[in-house]
Write a protein that holds these residues in place. Structure first.
Motif, PDB file in Angstrom:
ATOM      1  N   ARG A  52      -2.680  11.627   1.316  1.00 25.96           N
ATOM      2  CA  ARG A  52      -1.293  11.476   0.877  1.00 25.96           C
ATOM      3  C   ARG A  52      -0.782  12.797   0.316  1.00 25.96           C
ATOM      4  O   ARG A  52      -1.543  13.555  -0.277  1.00 25.96           O
ATOM      5  N   ASP A  53       0.512  13.045   0.510  1.00 26.83           N
ATOM      6  CA  ASP A  53       1.118  14.256  -0.045  1.00 26.83           C
ATOM      7  C   ASP A  53       1.050  14.255  -1.569  1.00 26.83           C
ATOM      8  O   ASP A  53       0.945  13.207  -2.203  1.00 26.83           O
ATOM      9  N   GLU A  54       1.147  15.434  -2.138  1.00 28.92           N
ATOM     10  CA  GLU A  54       1.095  15.613  -3.593  1.00 28.92           C
ATOM     11  C   GLU A  54       2.219  14.830  -4.267  1.00 28.92           C
ATOM     12  O   GLU A  54       3.372  14.877  -3.836  1.00 28.92           O
ATOM     13  N   ALA A 112       6.522   8.632   4.552  1.00 28.26           N
ATOM     14  CA  ALA A 112       6.708   9.969   3.993  1.00 28.26           C
ATOM     15  C   ALA A 112       5.373  10.516   3.502  1.00 28.26           C
ATOM     16  O   ALA A 112       4.993  10.296   2.339  1.00 28.26           O
ATOM     17  N   GLY A 113       4.643  11.181   4.370  1.00 32.14           N
ATOM     18  CA  GLY A 113       3.423  11.866   3.963  1.00 32.14           C
ATOM     19  C   GLY A 113       2.374  11.000   3.321  1.00 32.14           C
ATOM     20  O   GLY A 113       1.799  11.371   2.283  1.00 32.14           O
ATOM     21  N   GLY A 114       2.100   9.853   3.896  1.00 35.68           N
ATOM     22  CA  GLY A 114       1.088   8.960   3.344  1.00 35.68           C
ATOM     23  C   GLY A 114       1.620   7.966   2.338  1.00 35.68           C
ATOM     24  O   GLY A 114       0.844   7.225   1.729  1.00 35.68           O
ATOM     25  N   TRP A 115       2.939   7.920   2.173  1.00 36.09           N
ATOM     26  CA  TRP A 115       3.593   6.958   1.286  1.00 36.09           C
ATOM     27  C   TRP A 115       4.557   6.120   2.112  1.00 36.09           C
ATOM     28  O   TRP A 115       5.191   6.613   3.047  1.00 36.09           O
ATOM     29  N   SER A 144      11.600  13.287  -3.658  1.00 37.12           N
ATOM     30  CA  SER A 144      12.197  12.856  -2.392  1.00 37.12           C
ATOM     31  C   SER A 144      12.416  11.347  -2.377  1.00 37.12           C
ATOM     32  O   SER A 144      13.428  10.862  -1.838  1.00 37.12           O
ATOM     33  N   CYS A 145      11.522  10.596  -2.995  1.00 33.93           N
ATOM     34  CA  CYS A 145      11.693   9.141  -3.061  1.00 33.93           C
ATOM     35  C   CYS A 145      12.900   8.783  -3.924  1.00 33.93           C
ATOM     36  O   CYS A 145      13.685   7.880  -3.576  1.00 33.93           O
ATOM     37  N   ARG A 150       6.061  16.395  -5.439  1.00 36.93           N
ATOM     38  CA  ARG A 150       7.107  16.573  -4.429  1.00 36.93           C
ATOM     39  C   ARG A 150       7.579  15.226  -3.898  1.00 36.93           C
ATOM     40  O   ARG A 150       8.761  15.035  -3.611  1.00 36.93           O
ATOM     41  N   THR A 151       6.656  14.291  -3.786  1.00 40.00           N
ATOM     42  CA  THR A 151       6.996  12.981  -3.225  1.00 40.00           C
ATOM     43  C   THR A 151       7.937  12.214  -4.139  1.00 40.00           C
ATOM     44  O   THR A 151       8.867  11.550  -3.666  1.00 40.00           O
TER      45      THR A 151
END
Length: 252
Positions: free
Chosen positions: A53-55, A28-31, A62-63, A58-59
């Motif tokens: 990696r995403d900010e 998920a976006g670098g995670w 979603s996690c 927001r991450t």
């Protein structure tokens, strides 16, 4: 960290994840979200990947949603290499614990003499798994998760057991990732500790890996475990590459 030291640290980070894989994971976006089941947080947590990696804000949301769908708490692993999540999680009330060290040693000059009492196999046998389960207190869920993890291993590996008087007195396993070998699951029954058994299985695994072309060895150990830290210092793991800890809502 910069240059070669940072590269080695990231290489160790990736190798340690490959040495303890999660059968289920999401990018998920670098995670990397890992979900193996069982009690081990390393394979049931959110981990940063090398690069962009995403900010975090927001991450995190979603996690949390993904882990809620699995019926598990959201756990975030925070290596010093990439502390992006640390402050945002703290502001959200996530507590921190489980500080661990990632240690390294060069394998140059490693004695080549084999230890005939240490048995090396490419997969864990029933007796090896029983010894590992004993370390976990015989908890069935932990045993199932650990077996699933070993079955998900892809890279070259060796499972070591030291036998004495018909029983296993120490175990460990190693996974070879490029020029690094990762040492995992070092265990000796409590009544038999302090007799050099763990040193022998780790030594045998390092010799195996050196013979396969490994130039260095790494491992991860809880910072507040003086006996384990003393063992690894005696085995030559004198370089600390980085530390990590976990953040979770129910940690004070």
């Amino acid at each position: 960290m910069e240059g070669r030291v940072e590269q080695l640290a990231w290489m160790a980070e990736e190798a340690c994840m490959n040495a303890w894989p999660a059968p289920r994971q999401v990018l998920a976006g670098g995670w990397l979200l890992r979900a193996a089941g069982g009690p081990t947080r390393r394979t049931n947590s959110v981990n940063p990947l090398r690069g962009a990696r995403d900010e975090p804000g927001r991450t995190i949301a979603s996690c949390e949603a993904i882990y809620a769908g699995l019926g598990r708490p959201a756990i975030f692993r925070i290596p010093a290499l990439a502390p992006d999540m640390d402050a945002p999680l703290a502001r959200l009330g996530y507590g921190a614990d489980g500080e661990s060290r990632t240690l390294f040693r060069d394998l140059a000059g490693l004695p080549a003499q084999a230890d005939p009492a240490v048995e090396l196999r490419p997969a864990p046998g029933a007796a090896w798994l029983a010894a590992r389960a004993e370390r976990d207190g015989g908890e069935p869920q932990a045993a199932r998760a650990f077996l699933g993890m070993t079955e998900a291993l892809v890279l070259p590996r060796a499972f070591a057991a030291l036998r004495h008087e018909g029983g296993i007195v120490a175990i460990a396993y190693a996974v070879l990732d490029r020029s690094l070998v990762v040492i995992e699951s070092v265990a000796t029954p409590e009544p038999l500790r302090g007799r050099g058994h763990a040193r022998r299985v780790v030594g045998a695994l390092m010799r195996w890996a050196h013979g396969q072309g490994a130039a260095g060895a790494c491992l991860q150990v809880v910072a507040e475990n003086p006996a384990a830290n003393a063992l690894y210092a005696a085995l030559g793991f004198s370089t600390e590459l980085y530390r990590y800890h976990y953040r979770q809502r129910d940690i004070p």
